[in-house]
Structures are given as structure tokens and as C-alpha cells.
Design a protein around this motif. Structure first.
Motif, PDB file in Angstrom:
ATOM      1  N   SER A   1     -11.407  -1.905   9.231  1.00  0.00           N
ATOM      2  CA  SER A   1     -10.644  -2.678   8.402  1.00  0.00           C
ATOM      3  C   SER A   1      -9.573  -3.450   9.169  1.00  0.00           C
ATOM      4  O   SER A   1      -9.342  -3.038  10.412  1.00  0.00           O
ATOM      5  CB  SER A   1      -9.853  -1.902   7.471  1.00  0.00           C
ATOM      6  OG  SER A   1      -9.092  -0.837   8.198  1.00  0.00           O
ATOM      7  N   GLU A   2      -9.062  -4.614   8.691  1.00  0.00           N
ATOM      8  CA  GLU A   2      -8.010  -5.346   9.387  1.00  0.00           C
ATOM      9  C   GLU A   2      -7.036  -4.564   9.675  1.00  0.00           C
ATOM     10  O   GLU A   2      -6.202  -4.472  10.809  1.00  0.00           O
ATOM     11  CB  GLU A   2      -7.887  -6.511   8.426  1.00  0.00           C
ATOM     12  CG  GLU A   2      -6.869  -7.402   9.472  1.00  0.00           C
ATOM     13  CD  GLU A   2      -6.737  -8.685   8.789  1.00  0.00           C
ATOM     14  OE1 GLU A   2      -6.059  -9.418   9.179  1.00  0.00           O
ATOM     15  OE2 GLU A   2      -7.115  -8.820   7.396  1.00  0.00           O
ATOM     16  N   SER A   3      -6.436  -3.576   8.712  1.00  0.00           N
ATOM     17  CA  SER A   3      -5.061  -2.753   8.954  1.00  0.00           C
ATOM     18  C   SER A   3      -5.327  -1.811   9.998  1.00  0.00           C
ATOM     19  O   SER A   3      -4.407  -1.671  10.757  1.00  0.00           O
ATOM     20  CB  SER A   3      -4.768  -2.205   7.548  1.00  0.00           C
ATOM     21  OG  SER A   3      -5.978  -1.221   7.146  1.00  0.00           O
TER      22      SER A   3
ATOM     23  N   ARG B   1      -5.056  -3.524  13.462  1.00  0.00           N
ATOM     24  CA  ARG B   1      -3.806  -3.891  13.951  1.00  0.00           C
ATOM     25  C   ARG B   1      -2.994  -2.596  14.469  1.00  0.00           C
ATOM     26  O   ARG B   1      -2.081  -2.837  15.233  1.00  0.00           O
ATOM     27  CB  ARG B   1      -2.860  -4.328  12.627  1.00  0.00           C
ATOM     28  CG  ARG B   1      -3.335  -5.620  12.242  1.00  0.00           C
ATOM     29  CD  ARG B   1      -2.217  -6.050  11.318  1.00  0.00           C
ATOM     30  NE  ARG B   1      -1.913  -5.548   9.958  1.00  0.00           N
ATOM     31  CZ  ARG B   1      -2.512  -5.660   8.914  1.00  0.00           C
ATOM     32  NH1 ARG B   1      -3.380  -6.810   8.907  1.00  0.00           N
ATOM     33  NH2 ARG B   1      -2.293  -4.829   7.927  1.00  0.00           N
TER      34      ARG B   1
ATOM     35  N   ARG C   1     -11.017  -8.280  18.999  1.00  0.00           N
ATOM     36  CA  ARG C   1     -11.463  -8.029  17.696  1.00  0.00           C
ATOM     37  C   ARG C   1     -11.797  -9.360  17.340  1.00  0.00           C
ATOM     38  O   ARG C   1     -11.660 -10.308  17.538  1.00  0.00           O
ATOM     39  CB  ARG C   1     -10.603  -7.591  17.023  1.00  0.00           C
ATOM     40  CG  ARG C   1      -9.243  -8.345  16.994  1.00  0.00           C
ATOM     41  CD  ARG C   1      -7.832  -7.730  16.510  1.00  0.00           C
ATOM     42  NE  ARG C   1      -7.321  -6.753  17.740  1.00  0.00           N
ATOM     43  CZ  ARG C   1      -6.517  -6.089  17.690  1.00  0.00           C
ATOM     44  NH1 ARG C   1      -5.720  -6.011  16.537  1.00  0.00           N
ATOM     45  NH2 ARG C   1      -6.144  -5.461  18.730  1.00  0.00           N
TER      46      ARG C   1
ATOM     47  N   PRO D   1     -12.931 -11.238  13.412  1.00  0.00           N
ATOM     48  CA  PRO D   1     -13.074 -11.303  12.282  1.00  0.00           C
ATOM     49  C   PRO D   1     -14.640 -11.403  11.573  1.00  0.00           C
ATOM     50  O   PRO D   1     -15.187 -12.051  11.925  1.00  0.00           O
ATOM     51  CB  PRO D   1     -12.130 -12.400  11.565  1.00  0.00           C
ATOM     52  CG  PRO D   1     -11.261 -12.671  12.720  1.00  0.00           C
ATOM     53  CD  PRO D   1     -12.042 -12.413  14.064  1.00  0.00           C
TER      54      PRO D   1
ATOM     55  N   ARG E   1     -13.622  -5.611   8.083  1.00  0.00           N
ATOM     56  CA  ARG E   1     -12.807  -6.966   8.168  1.00  0.00           C
ATOM     57  C   ARG E   1     -13.029  -7.305   9.585  1.00  0.00           C
ATOM     58  O   ARG E   1     -13.137  -8.538   9.891  1.00  0.00           O
ATOM     59  CB  ARG E   1     -11.568  -6.733   7.560  1.00  0.00           C
ATOM     60  CG  ARG E   1     -11.268  -6.612   6.402  1.00  0.00           C
ATOM     61  CD  ARG E   1     -11.846  -7.644   5.502  1.00  0.00           C
ATOM     62  NE  ARG E   1     -10.985  -7.529   4.096  1.00  0.00           N
ATOM     63  CZ  ARG E   1     -11.683  -6.637   3.143  1.00  0.00           C
ATOM     64  NH1 ARG E   1     -12.784  -5.825   3.538  1.00  0.00           N
ATOM     65  NH2 ARG E   1     -10.983  -6.463   1.789  1.00  0.00           N
ATOM     66  N   VAL E   2     -13.090  -6.572  10.674  1.00  0.00           N
ATOM     67  CA  VAL E   2     -12.856  -6.838  11.900  1.00  0.00           C
ATOM     68  C   VAL E   2     -13.909  -5.687  12.861  1.00  0.00           C
ATOM     69  O   VAL E   2     -14.003  -4.961  12.711  1.00  0.00           O
ATOM     70  CB  VAL E   2     -11.502  -6.636  12.538  1.00  0.00           C
ATOM     71  CG1 VAL E   2     -11.347  -6.648  13.985  1.00  0.00           C
ATOM     72  CG2 VAL E   2     -10.450  -7.184  11.607  1.00  0.00           C
TER      73      VAL E   2
END
Length: 374
Positions: free
Chosen positions: A253-255, A258, A266, A268, A298-299
Motif C-alpha cells: 500500500s502507498e501508506s 511511506r 518505488r 506507483p 498501490r506501490v
């Protein structure tokens, strides 16, 4: 012909086969597999053996080696080229054939070892191209139906290094069967490549993303890039005695992405692709569940970066082991000469554990395991 799996796989490990059947014709392939199924057996089907880690005890059953040959040009629209390819054809041989004829769509997939029949099982891809973009359908000997059927590419669940045909870490595939042939559609565009879609390839070619070049130039550059990473088979170079990239690049996931260091590579991705398993640090029990859409992605991360940042360098090996990380590419686990399957597996487990401990990501292996697991 050797009936030892170490002689039939690019990792060069694995014990004897109970019985080896070289399937040189489509009829022999289909008949042999159906006879095994009728007896309640599940034969081991091998193409080029480039994505297989076989146990030192071997396989106490029938190994069917797909050696069928044939590339047939079918009717197609102007500017398009339809091919039916038998499963036993060399994948890189097919790419070379396409490039020689000026047909584009697979040139960035040059140098990938193995057979054509294995290509859709994990939706092979490299340097911005994936098989999915040119695959029309497959001829599948379906175990549940016990017959040869044509399956459109849209029904194969193709994703990042996966399909409904793939055994994830030894699990049962969603659709069990043997790929007998592929139908592909390439482009006939005056010898020009597909648009260059991968930054490293564009840089090596000295062009911008989206540029189109003579197909032969792209193939030559891809082969050079792969060779520099030990990803082109060479009997004289033990760095190529591998299954290629042993782990897939995690999709998270993108979160979660991060939470990683800012210099972690990374990329997308579109929604809906299978994601990596992400676990709280310290809670991994060593098991690897099958990837699931529950881990919506997401990533995409770099498995090589995660391995290196976990402290595992090129050339690393466990004490006394003949299995090592390639000296050219961190993602390849290699047989430096005389390695056992257990040594390869032990190194893979160590890499998994280090990355899981450091980052909370369980790397997913690419090869099919025969008689052993991580």
C-alpha cells in the motif's frame, strides 16, 4: 538423456526422477499427462527448468519434459502478426525469430530463459514489457475437464508474475493444467520497436522514454543489460546458474511505502494488483500465505534494494554453503558449484528473514518448489 533434475534445471540442483518422458510431440505430451491423471498421479511438467527448485531427494514420479517445437503464422490484420507457438519452443528463440522478421512486442523480453509454455504461467516481463500485452490465448490441457481447451488471455488472471496457473510457493493453482501452445499477436511496423517504456533501457539506448528504435538494437541492448546482471545463461559462469530473480518485487500500500526510508525505490501501480504480505515487525512465524487481493496494492518496491539494505551484499553466502547471492545481482541466488537444494533454500530463508526483520515485508519467491518449501 539425464533423468536427474540437476541436469534439467538452470539452478543445477535436484535429485533423480522416478521416470522421465521427453515429450517431443503434442500428442505424446497430452497422452502422457492424461494417463498420469487417470492413474491419480500429478506428473512434474518441465520446460526449460529455469524457474524450478527441486529437492535433493528428487521427484518420485513421472517428469514430463516438454520438447515440442513449431511456430505457425496465422491470418491477421494488416500491421499485425499472429503466431501459434508450441510450448516446448525456447522463449528467447521465439524472440530472436520475431526480431529477425521485424516484428515487435517482445524485444524487451530478450534473454529470458525457459520455454514458451512457461511464459504465461507467471506472465513473464522485463524492461517495461509483459507477455500479457501480446498474449491472445493458450491451448491448455485442463485437468478438471480432462480435455484440451483454448483459454483467452483475459481468463488467465494475468498480473505481476502471476496467473491462475501458477503455484505460489507450492500451493495448488486456481486452474490446474498444462500449457500446450500459445497464440500471440505482434506488430509489424517496419522493423521499429514498441515504445521504450523502462528508464534503465532508455538510458542504455541513449533515448527518451517513448522512443522507438530498430528492434535489433533494442534486443542487443537488453541482452547486454541482462548479461551484466548474470541473467543470461552461460555454462562457464556460475553467476548464471540460477533461477533468475528469486524474489518478486513487493507490492504494498502507498501508506506502508511511506514508512520506508525516503531513498527506497518505488513505482506507483494501478489498483487491483496482488500485494506483498506486510507484517508487524517481530510477528513473522516463517510461513508465507498466498498473495491475495485483500492486500490491495498501490506501490511496487525494489526487492533488490530491500535485500541490500537488510545487509545482504552481492556474493554473500552462509558459512560452508555453496549457494550464494550472485556477484552481479542481489536478486539472484546462485549455485557456485555442487550446491544442494537445501543450501539454496537455506539461503532463501535467510534472505526472507533478514528483510522481514528489517522492514516487515515477506519477500515472495518466484520459482516453483518441488519436494521442498521455504
Amino acid at each position: 538423456m539425464s533423468d536427474t533434475l540437476s541436469d534439467l534445471t538452470t539452478l543445477r540442483v535436484g535429485g533423480p526422477a522416478g521416470r522421465l518422458v521427453p515429450a517431443t510431440t503434442r500428442e505424446l505430451l497430452v497422452d502422457t499427462v492424461r494417463e498420469e491423471w487417470a492413474d491419480g498421479e500429478h506428473p512434474l511438467v518441465l520446460g526449460g527448468g529455469s524457474n524450478t527448485l527441486a529437492a535433493d531427494d528428487g521427484f518420485d514420479g513421472t517428469v514430463v519434459q516438454i520438447l515440442t517445437r513449431g511456430i505457425e503464422r496465422l491470418e491477421s490484420e494488416p500491421g499485425r502478426v499472429r503466431l501459434r507457438v508450441e510450448a516446448g519452443e525456447s522463449w528467447d528463440g521465439l524472440v530472436a525469430y520475431a526480431v529477425e522478421n521485424g516484428w515487435s512486442g517482445v524485444e524487451a523480453l530478450s534473454g529470458i530463459p525457459g520455454s514458451c509454455g512457461a511464459a504465461p504461467i507467471q506472465n513473464i516481463g522485463a524492461y517495461g514489457q509483459e507477455l500479457e500485452s501480446v498474449l491472445v490465448s493458450i491451448d491448455l490441457l485442463d485437468r478438471d475437464l480432462d480435455e484440451l481447451v483454448t483459454v483467452p488471455a483475459a481468463d488467465l488472471g494475468l498480473g505481476y508474475r502471476t496467473s491462475v496457473l501458477k503455484r505460489h510457493g507450492g500451493s495448488v493453482p486456481e486452474r490446474d493444467g498444462v500449457v500446450v501452445a500459445l497464440e500471440l499477436e505482434l506488430s509489424d511496423d517496419e522493423g521499429l520497436s514498441a515504445p521504450i517504456a523502462y528508464p534503465q533501457l532508455a538510458s542504455a539506448l541513449g533515448v527518451e522514454l517513448g522512443a522507438r528504435l530498430p528492434i535489433a538494437d533494442v534486443r542487443a541492448t537488453v541482452l547486454d543489460l541482462r548479461a551484466s546482471k548474470g541473467m543470461v545463461l552461460d555454462d562457464a559462469d556460475t553467476d548464471t546458474w540460477s533461477a533468475g530473480s528469486f524474489f518478486t518485487n513487493p507490492i504494498v500500500s502507498e501508506s506502508f511505502a511511506r514508512s520506508l526510508p525516503s531513498d527506497a525505490p518505488r513505482w506507483p501501480l494501478e489498483d487491483g494488483q496482488d500485494g506483498a504480505v506486510v507484517i508487524p515487525l517481530g510477528e513473522w512465524d516463517g510461513s508465507i500465505p498466498r498473495p491475495s487481493l485483500e492486500h490491495a496494492a498501490r506501490v511496487k518496491l525494489s526487492a533488490a534494494w530491500l535485500i541490500e539494505r537488510a545487509g545482504i551484499r552481492r556474493g554473500f553466502r552462509l558459512p560452508g554453503s555453496r549457494a550464494a547471492i550472485s556477484s552481479k545481482h542481489t536478486l539472484a541466488l546462485t549455485n557456485t558449484g555442487g550446491a544442494t537444494a537445501d543450501e539454496i533454500a537455506a539461503l532463501a530463508r535467510f534472505v526472507q528473514a533478514r528483510v522481514a526483520s528489517e522492514f516487515g515485508v515477506v519477500l515472495q519467491p518466484e520459482p516453483v518448489f518441488v519436494g521442498l518449501s521455504l
